[in-house]
Design an enzyme around this catalytic site. Structure first.
Site, PDB file in Angstrom:
ATOM      1  CG  HIS A 267      -2.051   0.882   1.269  1.00  9.91           C
ATOM      2  ND1 HIS A 267      -2.379   1.705   0.227  1.00  9.91           N
ATOM      3  CD2 HIS A 267      -2.946   1.167   2.254  1.00  9.91           C
ATOM      4  CE1 HIS A 267      -3.414   2.453   0.571  1.00  9.91           C
ATOM      5  NE2 HIS A 267      -3.777   2.153   1.800  1.00  9.91           N
ATOM      6  CG  HIS A 306      -4.353   0.666  -8.292  1.00  7.00           C
ATOM      7  ND1 HIS A 306      -5.671   0.648  -7.920  1.00  7.00           N
ATOM      8  CD2 HIS A 306      -3.728   1.498  -7.437  1.00  7.00           C
ATOM      9  CE1 HIS A 306      -5.824   1.453  -6.892  1.00  7.00           C
ATOM     10  NE2 HIS A 306      -4.669   1.981  -6.579  1.00  7.00           N
ATOM     11  CG  ASP A 362       2.968   4.264  -4.349  1.00  6.91           C
ATOM     12  OD1 ASP A 362       3.038   5.372  -3.815  1.00  6.91           O
ATOM     13  OD2 ASP A 362       2.192   3.366  -3.986  1.00  6.91           O
TER      14      ASP A 362
HETATM   15  N1  ACO Z   1       4.421  -7.047 -11.030  1.00  2.27           N
HETATM   16  C1  ACO Z   1       4.269  -8.237 -11.641  1.00  2.27           C
HETATM   17  N2  ACO Z   1       3.123  -8.928 -11.697  1.00  2.27           N
HETATM   18  C2  ACO Z   1       2.062  -8.372 -11.096  1.00  2.27           C
HETATM   19  C3  ACO Z   1       2.132  -7.117 -10.440  1.00  2.27           C
HETATM   20  C4  ACO Z   1       3.369  -6.460 -10.430  1.00  2.27           C
HETATM   21  N3  ACO Z   1       3.504  -5.266  -9.831  1.00  2.27           N
HETATM   22  N4  ACO Z   1       0.928  -6.810  -9.934  1.00  2.27           N
HETATM   23  C5  ACO Z   1       0.103  -7.821 -10.254  1.00  2.27           C
HETATM   24  N5  ACO Z   1       0.802  -8.770 -10.953  1.00  2.27           N
HETATM   25  C6  ACO Z   1       0.265  -9.986 -11.548  1.00  2.27           C
HETATM   26  C7  ACO Z   1      -0.013 -11.044 -10.506  1.00  2.27           C
HETATM   27  O1  ACO Z   1       1.108 -11.896 -10.321  1.00  2.27           O
HETATM   28  C8  ACO Z   1      -1.189 -11.763 -11.097  1.00  2.27           C
HETATM   29  O2  ACO Z   1      -0.719 -12.595 -12.131  1.00  2.27           O
HETATM   30  P1  ACO Z   1      -1.403 -14.049 -12.376  1.00  2.27           P
HETATM   31  O3  ACO Z   1      -2.805 -13.721 -12.807  1.00  2.27           O
HETATM   32  O4  ACO Z   1      -0.560 -14.661 -13.405  1.00  2.27           O
HETATM   33  O5  ACO Z   1      -1.336 -14.750 -11.055  1.00  2.27           O
HETATM   34  C9  ACO Z   1      -1.991 -10.641 -11.780  1.00  2.27           C
HETATM   35  O6  ACO Z   1      -1.011  -9.648 -12.106  1.00  2.27           O
HETATM   36  C10 ACO Z   1      -3.067 -10.035 -10.888  1.00  2.27           C
HETATM   37  O7  ACO Z   1      -2.463  -9.617  -9.680  1.00  2.27           O
HETATM   38  P2  ACO Z   1      -3.170  -9.582  -8.262  1.00  2.27           P
HETATM   39  O8  ACO Z   1      -2.144  -9.752  -7.202  1.00  2.27           O
HETATM   40  O9  ACO Z   1      -4.345 -10.513  -8.287  1.00  2.27           O
HETATM   41  O10 ACO Z   1      -3.736  -8.118  -8.246  1.00  2.27           O
HETATM   42  P3  ACO Z   1      -4.266  -7.349  -6.978  1.00  2.27           P
HETATM   43  O11 ACO Z   1      -5.360  -6.482  -7.436  1.00  2.27           O
HETATM   44  O12 ACO Z   1      -4.551  -8.294  -5.851  1.00  2.27           O
HETATM   45  O13 ACO Z   1      -2.997  -6.508  -6.515  1.00  2.27           O
HETATM   46  C11 ACO Z   1      -1.474  -4.787  -6.161  1.00  2.27           C
HETATM   47  C12 ACO Z   1      -2.867  -5.156  -6.667  1.00  2.27           C
HETATM   48  C13 ACO Z   1      -1.305  -5.244  -4.703  1.00  2.27           C
HETATM   49  C14 ACO Z   1      -1.323  -3.261  -6.192  1.00  2.27           C
HETATM   50  C15 ACO Z   1      -0.428  -5.454  -7.067  1.00  2.27           C
HETATM   51  O14 ACO Z   1      -0.572  -5.016  -8.398  1.00  2.27           O
HETATM   52  C16 ACO Z   1       1.007  -5.219  -6.578  1.00  2.27           C
HETATM   53  O15 ACO Z   1       1.489  -5.956  -5.704  1.00  2.27           O
HETATM   54  N6  ACO Z   1       1.700  -4.179  -7.130  1.00  2.27           N
HETATM   55  C17 ACO Z   1       3.022  -3.852  -6.671  1.00  2.27           C
HETATM   56  C18 ACO Z   1       2.919  -3.080  -5.365  1.00  2.27           C
HETATM   57  C19 ACO Z   1       2.416  -1.668  -5.577  1.00  2.27           C
HETATM   58  O16 ACO Z   1       2.866  -0.961  -6.460  1.00  2.27           O
HETATM   59  N7  ACO Z   1       1.488  -1.239  -4.698  1.00  2.27           N
HETATM   60  C20 ACO Z   1       0.963   0.114  -4.724  1.00  2.27           C
HETATM   61  C21 ACO Z   1      -0.472   0.117  -5.027  1.00  2.27           C
HETATM   62  S1  ACO Z   1      -1.052   1.759  -5.168  1.00  2.27           S
HETATM   63  C22 ACO Z   1      -1.263   2.261  -3.578  1.00  2.27           C
HETATM   64  O17 ACO Z   1      -1.466   1.504  -2.651  1.00  2.27           O
HETATM   65  C23 ACO Z   1      -1.197   3.666  -3.331  1.00  2.27           C
END
Ligand code: ACO
Length: 427
Positions: A267, A306, A362
């Site tokens: 987050h 996201h 971010d």
């Molecule tokens: N890098 C690589 N792969 C990713 C990323 C990433 N940053 N984010 C999602 N994926 C992939 C997952 O592995 C998944 O792949 P799969 O379908 O093959 O298993 C698919 O994309 C969907 O991902 P989820 O984890 O289901 O997406 P979710 O909505 O739960 O997660 C999150 C959202 C937590 C923001 C995620 O994208 C992430 O971890 N990003 C990196 C951390 C980040 O930048 N957080 C800031 C968010 S903005 C904020 O809070 C202000």
């Protein structure tokens, strides 16, 4: 004709008409789907609240597919261009843009509440020299509840207003004290002649000069970053604020919990993670290998993806422009080229494209903060300062919403069935 959802329960053969209102069914309407008179009825299973609206809200609108973000109906792009953080905070909390007189009163009320009780300062002095500023921040916000016991009167409008002033005004002071403490410098008291962002820079960076001179480009950049981070509807920390607040605890205790949620790397800790990632990649030629690693499931491309935005995060676009302005003053952050290359490759790579993974707020904010002289440990704190406006607005909306009760989800119990206690010698 009223919209309904017709459900046939194959277990009993019965058919139900479930009302649809505002694009939603009420999960409690499913309780009537029972197999016999005794069971508690059907529940929905929704870990991580992927498809559950927990409230009605009039504060922030997001269309994740189209990349739209609006506070009280005003597009984020217009607010970032024309507004200030304090004006936007007023809009978010009170629902309308202030008139000139309202803005003057609000600004005065905030300015008059920026100082901290001296005992808060002493409390903060008790932290270890290397304490993470976000740990200090959330503990101090929680400790406020002991300094302002009147905050318990959450259904008294005047009391709520007072806590709103205190919270919006004092969070930059706590943040600045936490920062100065972590680098062993004396605290700097607020300067009421300066703007909200200008005073914050003063409390962070003033040395022995009698008057701190604020760089107007950095001041405006901080205002824009604060506007972009002020609210984001039902995200993890806001849900924590509402959830904790639903027990009718005071807003300081609730906000300590919200800040704790924001501390996590998925987050508000993400921009810190972005910078660590960029530093680890180290040079442009390492970018393809890093992308390959992420695609193989080893780590994530931090600052990408996201839960809600499935297109370019509108805040990321504005931040990218702000970065250019800041770098003209501070010099370019050497990690910027790696970030741009990561973005370039990811935006055309099938893995990221098919999963709709785009830069989020971010991805670039950390680069700006670092160029402005903030250590990475301050990043989540810089997020918490403006998000205070959103947390308070959402908390108050929850309190005044007659639909709301104490937040208490259900579970699907999958553990052991009833069994008798076994004394230790017999285990
Ligand atoms: N890098 C690589 N792969 C990713 C990323 C990433 N940053 N984010 C999602 N994926 C992939 C997952 O592995 C998944 O792949 P799969 O379908 O093959 O298993 C698919 O994309 C969907 O991902 P989820 O984890 O289901 O997406 P979710 O909505 O739960 O997660 C999150 C959202 C937590 C923001 C995620 O994208 C992430 O971890 N990003 C990196 C951390 C980040 O930048 N957080 C800031 C968010 S903005 C904020 O809070 C202000």
């Amino acid at each position: 004709m009223a919209e309904t959802l017709t459900i046939t329960d194959n277990r009993t053969g019965k058919t139900y008409e479930i009302p649809i209102k505002d694009g939603a069914i009420r999960a409690t309407d499913l309780r009537q789907l029972k197999t016999d008179g005794e069971d508690a009825g059907l529940v929905t299973y929704d870990p991580a609240f992927m498809n559950t609206a927990s409230c009605r809200s009039r504060i922030t609108f997001i269309d994740g597919d189209k990349g739209i973000l609006e506070y009280r109906g005003y597009p984020i792009e217009q607010l970032a261009q024309h507004s200030t953080y304090l004006e936007t905070a007023y809009l978010i909390i009170f629902g309308e843009l202030p008139t000139a007189a309202q803005l003057a009163t609000w600004t005065r009320d905030i300015t008059l509440h920026t100082m901290l009780h001296e005992n808060i300062k002493k409390l903060m002095e008790g932290f270890q020299y290397d304490a993470h500023p976000m740990g200090v921040f959330l503990s101090t916000v929680g400790a406020f509840s002991t300094f302002y016991p009147d905050a318990k009167k959450i259904f008294d409008e005047q009391s709520r207003k007072k806590q709103i002033h205190r919270l919006v005004a004092k969070v930059p002071t706590i943040a600045a004290y936490a920062f100065r403490h972590s680098i062993g410098r004396p605290y700097v008291y607020p300067d009421n002649d300066l703007s909200f962002a200008g005073n914050f820079l003063n409390m962070l960076f003033k040395m022995t000069e009698l008057k701190y001179h604020v760089n107007p480009v950095l001041e405006r950049a901080l205002e824009v970053l604060f506007i972009l981070h002020a609210d984001h509807e039902q995200n993890c920390s806001t849900s924590a604020m509402r959830g904790i607040g639903s027990s009718h605890v005071d807003p300081y205790s609730a906000m300590a919990g919200a800040a704790a949620a924001l501390y996590g790397p998925l987050h508000g800790g993400a921009n810190e993670a972005v910078l660590r990632m960029l530093a680890e990649i180290g040079s442009l030629d390492q970018v393809p290998a890093f992308i390959k690693r992420v695609k193989s499931g080893d780590g994530r491309l931090m600052g990408f993806g996201h839960r809600v935005y499935k297109s370019y995060d509108p805040r990321a676009k504005i931040i990218k422009q702000t970065a250019d302005q800041v770098f003209e003053v501070t010099g370019k952050n050497p990690l910027l080229d790696i970030a741009l290359e990561l973005e370039r490759i990811a935006l055309q790579d099938e893995y990221f494209v098919s999963r709709k993974l785009y830069p989020n707020v971010d991805f670039y904010s950390g680069l700006i903060y670092q160029a402005m002289g903030f250590p990475v440990t301050m990043f989540p704190v810089l997020f918490a300062i403006p998000r205070t406006a959103g947390w308070i607005a959402q908390w108050e909306e929850m309190l005044l919403d007659p639909d709301q009760k104490i937040a208490r989800p259900r579970q699907l119990y999958q553990g052991a069935g009833r069994r008798d206690y076994i004394p230790i010698p017999k285990r």
